[in-house]
Design a protein around this motif. Structure first.
Motif, PDB file in Angstrom:
ATOM      1  N   HIS A  63       0.828  -1.205   0.000  1.00  0.00           N
ATOM      2  CA  HIS A  63       0.000   0.000   0.000  1.00  0.00           C
ATOM      3  C   HIS A  63       0.862   1.255   0.000  1.00  0.00           C
ATOM      4  O   HIS A  63       0.567   2.230  -0.701  1.00  0.00           O
ATOM      5  CB  HIS A  63      -0.922   0.013   1.223  1.00  0.00           C
ATOM      6  N   LYS A  64       1.935   1.240   0.789  1.00  0.00           N
ATOM      7  CA  LYS A  64       2.829   2.403   0.855  1.00  0.00           C
ATOM      8  C   LYS A  64       3.461   2.684  -0.504  1.00  0.00           C
ATOM      9  O   LYS A  64       3.452   3.821  -0.991  1.00  0.00           O
ATOM     10  CB  LYS A  64       3.924   2.166   1.898  1.00  0.00           C
ATOM     11  N   VAL A  65       3.988   1.637  -1.119  1.00  0.00           N
ATOM     12  CA  VAL A  65       4.670   1.805  -2.401  1.00  0.00           C
ATOM     13  C   VAL A  65       3.707   2.273  -3.485  1.00  0.00           C
ATOM     14  O   VAL A  65       3.983   3.213  -4.229  1.00  0.00           O
ATOM     15  CB  VAL A  65       5.341   0.485  -2.827  1.00  0.00           C
ATOM     16  N   LEU A  66       2.542   1.624  -3.565  1.00  0.00           N
ATOM     17  CA  LEU A  66       1.609   1.928  -4.644  1.00  0.00           C
ATOM     18  C   LEU A  66       0.888   3.252  -4.428  1.00  0.00           C
ATOM     19  O   LEU A  66       0.555   3.944  -5.388  1.00  0.00           O
ATOM     20  CB  LEU A  66       0.614   0.781  -4.797  1.00  0.00           C
ATOM     21  N   SER A  67       0.653   3.611  -3.180  1.00  0.00           N
ATOM     22  CA  SER A  67       0.001   4.897  -2.922  1.00  0.00           C
ATOM     23  C   SER A  67       0.910   6.064  -3.257  1.00  0.00           C
ATOM     24  O   SER A  67       0.443   7.146  -3.610  1.00  0.00           O
ATOM     25  CB  SER A  67      -0.444   4.984  -1.452  1.00  0.00           C
ATOM     26  N   GLU A  68       2.219   5.852  -3.136  1.00  0.00           N
ATOM     27  CA  GLU A  68       3.184   6.899  -3.475  1.00  0.00           C
ATOM     28  C   GLU A  68       3.565   6.867  -4.952  1.00  0.00           C
ATOM     29  O   GLU A  68       4.338   7.703  -5.419  1.00  0.00           O
ATOM     30  CB  GLU A  68       4.432   6.762  -2.606  1.00  0.00           C
ATOM     31  N   ALA A  69       3.025   5.882  -5.684  1.00  0.00           N
ATOM     32  CA  ALA A  69       3.212   5.783  -7.138  1.00  0.00           C
ATOM     33  C   ALA A  69       4.674   5.802  -7.547  1.00  0.00           C
ATOM     34  O   ALA A  69       5.069   6.511  -8.465  1.00  0.00           O
ATOM     35  CB  ALA A  69       2.436   6.904  -7.839  1.00  0.00           C
ATOM     36  N   ASN A  70       5.496   5.004  -6.857  1.00  0.00           N
ATOM     37  CA  ASN A  70       6.908   4.951  -7.250  1.00  0.00           C
ATOM     38  C   ASN A  70       7.347   3.528  -7.574  1.00  0.00           C
ATOM     39  O   ASN A  70       8.456   3.121  -7.277  1.00  0.00           O
ATOM     40  CB  ASN A  70       7.805   5.564  -6.171  1.00  0.00           C
ATOM     41  N   ALA A  71       6.438   2.764  -8.171  1.00  0.00           N
ATOM     42  CA  ALA A  71       6.764   1.416  -8.644  1.00  0.00           C
ATOM     43  C   ALA A  71       5.894   1.086  -9.853  1.00  0.00           C
ATOM     44  O   ALA A  71       4.721   1.457  -9.904  1.00  0.00           O
ATOM     45  CB  ALA A  71       6.536   0.390  -7.542  1.00  0.00           C
ATOM     46  N   ASP A  72       6.498   0.411 -10.824  1.00  0.00           N
ATOM     47  CA  ASP A  72       5.741  -0.031 -11.996  1.00  0.00           C
ATOM     48  C   ASP A  72       5.241  -1.451 -11.819  1.00  0.00           C
ATOM     49  O   ASP A  72       4.239  -1.837 -12.405  1.00  0.00           O
ATOM     50  CB  ASP A  72       6.639   0.040 -13.233  1.00  0.00           C
ATOM     51  N   MET A  73       5.965  -2.231 -11.007  1.00  0.00           N
ATOM     52  CA  MET A  73       5.592  -3.612 -10.711  1.00  0.00           C
ATOM     53  C   MET A  73       5.913  -3.903  -9.256  1.00  0.00           C
ATOM     54  O   MET A  73       6.852  -3.328  -8.709  1.00  0.00           O
ATOM     55  CB  MET A  73       6.351  -4.592 -11.625  1.00  0.00           C
ATOM     56  N   ILE A  74       5.143  -4.793  -8.650  1.00  0.00           N
ATOM     57  CA  ILE A  74       5.360  -5.187  -7.267  1.00  0.00           C
ATOM     58  C   ILE A  74       5.779  -6.653  -7.229  1.00  0.00           C
ATOM     59  O   ILE A  74       5.142  -7.506  -7.859  1.00  0.00           O
ATOM     60  CB  ILE A  74       4.076  -5.008  -6.424  1.00  0.00           C
TER      61      ILE A  74
ATOM     62  N   ASP B 268      -7.354  -4.701  -5.025  1.00  0.00           N
ATOM     63  CA  ASP B 268      -7.169  -3.274  -4.781  1.00  0.00           C
ATOM     64  C   ASP B 268      -6.403  -2.561  -5.889  1.00  0.00           C
ATOM     65  O   ASP B 268      -6.573  -1.353  -6.083  1.00  0.00           O
ATOM     66  CB  ASP B 268      -6.436  -3.056  -3.454  1.00  0.00           C
ATOM     67  N   TYR B 269      -5.528  -3.315  -6.585  1.00  0.00           N
ATOM     68  CA  TYR B 269      -4.707  -2.698  -7.638  1.00  0.00           C
ATOM     69  C   TYR B 269      -4.788  -3.543  -8.916  1.00  0.00           C
ATOM     70  O   TYR B 269      -3.818  -4.182  -9.318  1.00  0.00           O
ATOM     71  CB  TYR B 269      -3.249  -2.587  -7.162  1.00  0.00           C
ATOM     72  N   PRO B 270      -5.948  -3.552  -9.558  1.00  0.00           N
ATOM     73  CA  PRO B 270      -6.159  -4.444 -10.709  1.00  0.00           C
ATOM     74  C   PRO B 270      -5.283  -4.133 -11.920  1.00  0.00           C
ATOM     75  O   PRO B 270      -5.115  -4.984 -12.789  1.00  0.00           O
ATOM     76  CB  PRO B 270      -7.642  -4.240 -11.042  1.00  0.00           C
ATOM     77  N   TYR B 271      -4.702  -2.935 -11.978  1.00  0.00           N
ATOM     78  CA  TYR B 271      -3.918  -2.557 -13.155  1.00  0.00           C
ATOM     79  C   TYR B 271      -2.406  -2.583 -12.886  1.00  0.00           C
ATOM     80  O   TYR B 271      -1.616  -2.147 -13.719  1.00  0.00           O
ATOM     81  CB  TYR B 271      -4.340  -1.167 -13.646  1.00  0.00           C
ATOM     82  N   THR B 272      -2.018  -3.111 -11.723  1.00  0.00           N
ATOM     83  CA  THR B 272      -0.600  -3.213 -11.378  1.00  0.00           C
ATOM     84  C   THR B 272      -0.117  -4.653 -11.543  1.00  0.00           C
ATOM     85  O   THR B 272      -0.791  -5.583 -11.117  1.00  0.00           O
ATOM     86  CB  THR B 272      -0.365  -2.774  -9.917  1.00  0.00           C
ATOM     87  N   GLN B 273       1.048  -4.810 -12.170  1.00  0.00           N
ATOM     88  CA  GLN B 273       1.616  -6.149 -12.319  1.00  0.00           C
ATOM     89  C   GLN B 273       2.129  -6.628 -10.962  1.00  0.00           C
ATOM     90  O   GLN B 273       2.935  -5.964 -10.316  1.00  0.00           O
ATOM     91  CB  GLN B 273       2.766  -6.139 -13.325  1.00  0.00           C
ATOM     92  N   LEU B 274       1.648  -7.803 -10.538  1.00  0.00           N
ATOM     93  CA  LEU B 274       2.040  -8.399  -9.267  1.00  0.00           C
ATOM     94  C   LEU B 274       2.829  -9.669  -9.547  1.00  0.00           C
ATOM     95  O   LEU B 274       2.346 -10.568 -10.243  1.00  0.00           O
ATOM     96  CB  LEU B 274       0.811  -8.717  -8.420  1.00  0.00           C
ATOM     97  N   ILE B 275       4.038  -9.751  -9.013  1.00  0.00           N
ATOM     98  CA  ILE B 275       4.929 -10.879  -9.257  1.00  0.00           C
ATOM     99  C   ILE B 275       5.162 -11.604  -7.944  1.00  0.00           C
ATOM    100  O   ILE B 275       5.524 -10.983  -6.946  1.00  0.00           O
ATOM    101  CB  ILE B 275       6.265 -10.393  -9.848  1.00  0.00           C
ATOM    102  N   LYS B 276       4.947 -12.895  -7.947  1.00  0.00           N
ATOM    103  CA  LYS B 276       5.107 -13.685  -6.723  1.00  0.00           C
ATOM    104  C   LYS B 276       6.516 -14.266  -6.660  1.00  0.00           C
ATOM    105  O   LYS B 276       7.034 -14.785  -7.639  1.00  0.00           O
ATOM    106  CB  LYS B 276       4.077 -14.811  -6.680  1.00  0.00           C
ATOM    107  N   SER B 277       7.118 -14.193  -5.464  1.00  0.00           N
ATOM    108  CA  SER B 277       8.469 -14.717  -5.260  1.00  0.00           C
ATOM    109  C   SER B 277       8.481 -15.613  -4.038  1.00  0.00           C
ATOM    110  O   SER B 277       8.033 -15.213  -2.967  1.00  0.00           O
ATOM    111  CB  SER B 277       9.449 -13.553  -5.068  1.00  0.00           C
ATOM    112  N   GLY B 278       9.002 -16.841  -4.218  1.00  0.00           N
ATOM    113  CA  GLY B 278       9.117 -17.759  -3.088  1.00  0.00           C
ATOM    114  C   GLY B 278       8.073 -18.853  -3.109  1.00  0.00           C
ATOM    115  O   GLY B 278       6.887 -18.607  -3.284  1.00  0.00           O
ATOM    116  N   GLY B 279       8.516 -20.107  -2.940  1.00  0.00           N
ATOM    117  CA  GLY B 279       7.596 -21.221  -2.858  1.00  0.00           C
ATOM    118  C   GLY B 279       6.816 -21.468  -4.126  1.00  0.00           C
ATOM    119  O   GLY B 279       5.646 -21.813  -4.086  1.00  0.00           O
TER     120      GLY B 279
END
Length: 232
Positions: free
Chosen positions: A160-171, A202-213
């Motif tokens: 939420h912090k990263v996306l609300s501040e709009a300083n990431a293209d992908m999470i 909450d962020y349907p237009y943001t690319q979400l990448i899973k890491s681990g497991g």
């Protein structure tokens, strides 16, 4: 659908990113091979001097024209030039006749701003951050140069912090199985898998990448599997 968009955004054939394992354990040849197989290769800058990172980037570029990323440890800390040696080390050095100083000299730790300058100069198309978030001016400098930024988070609050501040293209959402350590920047525990569902909602237009497991099923049907087997 999102998988296809992620590949387009990364410039890769497959939606898979090689883990940036820090400490100088990855060779340029390995990273370039990953890129050639259609994945996103990753150069880890952690524990490298700026000169070492420069050499590694140049070497990867000489071996592939495919896109790759550089990973940054972002903690905004000032590091000392030297630290006191443990008494045990001093005792061993004296016993071996190699004792010269009570301190260990530390290599200069490049700042995030230094690394941003370097990746812009090399036209690296993607960077990722671990343990923190770029300062706004560094993020904007890299964006103005045409780059994309992935930020590693371990919790919903971080996302939420990263996306609300709009300083990431992908999470990149990292769970506890990703190397057994946190790549986030607060003291919260790892969240459960429900975090991914919440982020997607909450962020349907943001690319979400899973890491681990990760569990890749039916990999035998991918041409990638044959390439990897041949490389091994």
């Amino acid at each position: 659908m999102k998988t296809r968009f992620l590949c387009q955004q990364l410039g890769t054939q497959y939606p898979i990113i090689q883990a940036p394992m820090a400490g100088g354990i990855l060779s340029a040849d390995f990273i370039a091979k990953v890129c050639e197989f259609g994945l996103l290769g990753s150069i880890p800058s952690g524990y490298l001097t700026l000169a070492q990172l420069d050499t590694l980037i140049q070497s990867v570029k000489s071996k592939t024209d495919k896109p790759f990323q550089v990973n940054l440890f972002v903690d905004h800390c000032e590091y000392p030039d030297k630290v006191a040696k443990p008494a045990e080390v001093i005792e061993i050095e004296k016993h071996l006749g190699i004792f010269t100083s009570l301190d260990c000299q530390l290599p200069k730790h490049p700042s995030a701003s230094d690394i941003i300058d370097l990746v812009i100069a090399h036209q690296v198309p993607i960077i990722s951050t671990t343990f923190g978030v770029l300062r706004a001016k560094d993020y904007q400098r890299y964006k103005d140069a045409g780059g994309q930024v992935m930020v590693t988070v371990n919790s919903l609050d971080e996302a939420h912090k990263v996306l609300s501040e709009a300083n990431a293209d992908m999470i990149v959402y990292q769970n506890a199985l990703a190397g057994g350590h946190k790549g986030g920047f607060n003291d919260a525990e790892y969240d459960v898998e429900a975090v991914m569902l919440t982020l997607k909602r909450d962020y349907p237009y943001t690319q979400l990448i899973k890491s681990g497991g990760l569990l890749i099923r039916r990999i035998s049907y991918l041409p990638l599997n044959k390439a990897l087997m041949e490389y091994r």
